[in-house]
Each structure stands twice: as C-alpha cells, then as structure tokens.
Design a protein around this motif. Sequence first.
Motif, short mmCIF file in Angstrom:
data_model
loop_
_atom_site.label_atom_id
_atom_site.label_comp_id
_atom_site.label_asym_id
_atom_site.label_seq_id
_atom_site.Cartn_x
_atom_site.Cartn_y
_atom_site.Cartn_z
N PRO A 128 120.59 46.24 69.32
CA PRO A 128 120.33 47.00 68.08
C PRO A 128 121.45 47.97 67.74
O PRO A 128 121.75 48.18 66.57
CB PRO A 128 119.02 47.73 68.40
N ALA A 129 122.08 48.55 68.76
CA ALA A 129 123.17 49.49 68.50
C ALA A 129 124.34 48.80 67.81
O ALA A 129 124.97 49.37 66.91
CB ALA A 129 123.64 50.13 69.80
N ALA A 130 124.65 47.58 68.22
CA ALA A 130 125.75 46.84 67.59
C ALA A 130 125.42 46.51 66.14
O ALA A 130 126.28 46.59 65.25
CB ALA A 130 126.04 45.56 68.38
N VAL A 131 124.16 46.13 65.89
CA VAL A 131 123.74 45.84 64.52
C VAL A 131 123.87 47.10 63.66
O VAL A 131 124.37 47.06 62.53
CB VAL A 131 122.30 45.31 64.51
N ALA A 132 123.43 48.24 64.20
CA ALA A 132 123.51 49.49 63.45
C ALA A 132 124.96 49.86 63.15
O ALA A 132 125.27 50.38 62.08
CB ALA A 132 122.83 50.61 64.23
N GLU A 133 125.86 49.60 64.10
CA GLU A 133 127.28 49.90 63.87
C GLU A 133 127.84 49.06 62.73
O GLU A 133 128.59 49.56 61.90
CB GLU A 133 128.07 49.65 65.15
N LEU A 176 133.79 54.51 64.65
CA LEU A 176 132.44 55.06 64.78
C LEU A 176 132.14 55.43 66.23
O LEU A 176 131.55 56.48 66.51
CB LEU A 176 131.42 54.05 64.27
N ARG A 177 132.58 54.57 67.16
CA ARG A 177 132.34 54.86 68.58
C ARG A 177 133.15 56.08 69.01
O ARG A 177 132.68 56.91 69.79
CB ARG A 177 132.71 53.64 69.41
N THR A 178 134.38 56.18 68.50
CA THR A 178 135.21 57.33 68.86
C THR A 178 134.62 58.63 68.32
O THR A 178 134.62 59.66 69.00
CB THR A 178 136.63 57.14 68.31
#
Length: 472
Positions: free
Chosen positions: A163-168, A203-205
């Motif tokens: 789900p986190a990858a989808v949200a990203e 976004l991850r950074t």
Amino acid sequence: MTSRIPRDSRLRLVRPRPLAAAPRAVNQRRPRRPAPRPPEGTPAPAELAGMARTGLAGAARVARWADAALGPGRAGATADGKATLSDATAERAAAELGLSAAQVRADWDTARLAGLVEVHGDSARPGWRLRAWDRDDSAVLRGWVALFDAWSLACPEPDGHEPAAVAEVVSAMPQVLSFLQLSAGPVPVEQLLDLLQQRVTELRTERCEVAYEPGTGQPAGAPRPADPAPAEDAPLAPLLDWALRALASVGALTYGAGQATLTPLGSWAVWVKLEQICVAAQSPAGNIEQSAEDMLRGCAQLRPNAARAEYRAWLAARPVGSAVTELIGAARGDDALLRGLAFEALRVVGAPAEPDVRAVVDEPALRPYALLWLAEHDGIDPEDAHEVLTREEATWLWVDTAAAVADHGEAPMLVRHLESAVQPTVPQLLDEVRAVGHPRTVQVLVALAAAHPDPALAKAVRRAAFQVHTGG
C-alpha cells in the motif's frame, strides 16, 4: 503541541462563515490581474463540456435511471445500505437499459465519483450536477474534474504491491501529469517511468527514509543486482501502467503503443490546477434583480461587509416572506457553498426568518445550519453556538463546508479547514466522517488528500476515501 499560554489544543468547529470571510491575497481595492488565459489551442469551455458530457454519457444515463427507479418510496439501491448496487438492482438496470450488469456497475461507480448520483441508505437521488447537466457547462466540468481527482478509485490497483508504494505513486502522479501537460504531445512511457522514479525518490527523501543511490531503486550500500536497469524499473512499472490506465478510463489521457498523451480535457484540468483558478463566479454589484441562487453566487468572493450590503439591497427589493422562501430554496440545493451563504443572508433578515428556519430543523442537510442560526438568534455568542450541535451534526457540517471549499476554494483553504473539526485527532475525524454518511464524503476526502502536503496524512485520508467508496 507546546505554547507559552495554556490552552485547549483540541480542534473544534467554529461558526461557519462564507468563503468570502477568508483573507484574500490581494486587497479588494486594488485592480485584480486578468485571469490567466489557457494555453493556445485549448478548446472553449462549451466544447470541453461537450467532451465531458460525451465521456460521462453512460454515467448520466444510469444516474437518471436511478432517479426514476431508486428514489424514496421505491425499491432500494442496495440490500445492506451500502453504496454498491445489489445484484438484483444491477440486473434490473441492465435489462431496462440494454446493458450488461458489469457495465451498469461501472457507470454507477463513475456517476457516484462525478457527483451525478448520491446514495442515502438504501435510496438514491440525483446530485445537483445531474439536475444542471443539460444547461450548465460549469456543473458538467466540475463533475468531470471530480472524477479526474478520484482517478485512483476508478480502477482497482494491481495485486501484490505494498500500500505504501501505491500511495507514493498516487502522490507522484501530479508531477507526471504536469510534465505531460507541458509536453503538449505524446510522451514515451519510459520517460514517464524515469520521472516517476525520481519523484518517488524525492518523496522518500522528504520523509527522511533510507537514502537511495542515484539511478537505482536500491538503498545506499545495498548489493547491486546483476542487471540494474530491470531491477530499477520493476517495482514501479506495473504501478505506472495502472495509473495511466486509470487516468485513461476517466478520459484524462490516451495510453497505448508505449506512450501517453493528455486529452484536451485532461490538459485543461491540469492547467486549471496549476494556475489554481477558482471556478466560483464573482459579481461585486448588480445583484438586486437576480434570483437568490445567482445573487449568492455573485457574493461568493466578497468580503463579509460587502456581502452583507448586497444581501440587504437584495432583501430590500422583495417582500420578506418571499425572500426568505427563496433563500431557503437555494439552501436546499446540493451546492454547499450556497447553503452556507443562504444562512448568512438569513442572518441579515433576522427575526422575520425565524418561523421558516425552525420549519427546516428536521431536514438533515439544513439542520446544522438552522440550529446555529437559531442559537445565535436566541442570543448565544456565535463562537459558542457550535455547542448546540451533536457530534454527528458537527461532523456533517464539517464535511458540507469542506465540500464548498473543495468546489469553490483553493487547496490551502481546504487544508486549513482541518482546524475547524470537532474531533481532536485526524484518525478520529476520518472515522466519524466515514460514519456520518454525507453524500460528498468521497469527493471531500479525495480533494483533501490531494491538497495536504503531509504524505502520511494524505495516505490515511486517501485510504479512508477508498473505504467509503467501496462501502467499507
């Protein structure tokens, strides 16, 4: 939260004010700069609305069928009170419309996301946009933009992804769409995938997660795979494919042969969002001979004092009884902005409006506004009037006001609207918003998720929107 002055840090509902009460970026006395012109080649609004009507023809047909077949006193849309069609209702609609049950369900979901149909318990009613579908191009375009904003709900996401990858990916797609809009033509999917990878890494950074080595999808210091390129693209390529197919399904772009191109509607919608154009009409004077609805729209962006002057002039030209009746009629519509403004105008009327306001207390959509009006009329301080509302009524009012902001305001205003919620935390707010059953809940949550700068909060809001959309 810390403060030099002890205070209650709970978020609470403040007295609803017209959107005009928000400070404007430019002093009203200064001449405003002309509205930005769309890029050369953008079709006229009437032509864009025609494209939207064509793309949403199936959804409008199912919504009109629901208006005739599923209204109050008729057979219910669902057996369990959820917004999804029951099997029996889907089969009935398919038989009467000459469609497959699967197509009926797809058009039904599209109609809900576009605001053409609203579900209340086991009955359905047309949304205000459907009522204005054939005569109001702006209503049609707003409906299409609502569907465009909810693209991630239009198609189920592929299985097997976190789900986190989808949200990203959902959070990164606005930048991809902006690039498509600026390119003004076909763009290879490989180029979009590279842009998506860069944005996800950013976004991850921003969240201070594990640093990723430039050009790879691997954490710094991690062993490199034998073939870096396929490993880099593999996690995001299926999700980009899903996003592009979902956007194509709502008519925002065309996708095929290894490239994607924004449609005229998609290009216009992205440009509108980039320019932050407010669709609400503005008319600082000359409202005396207008209907209540048109007068209220004309006052939408005036400062409170200027708006009250317009209300007084409009009221002075009419018998008070007919004026109050017309204002309450405007409040009964499905445009939440007009509902709030109508009760602001009724505050100017004062005591003569009391019987009519008391008469609408039992109407769910008007009840919170009527209770606040009556509390203030009875002498309660406007800042304390919210205490007459139950928790559920306050939550309904929060969603209704958020719908007005989403339709007529700007993204920062919607984010600030969180501060007016009665719930002390965002998770509690989302739980109670999902339970309150407001017909605009999905659109409000989708708009809030798109506007909020905090990726974690936006993800939680987007999940809540999906749960409401699927009947969870």
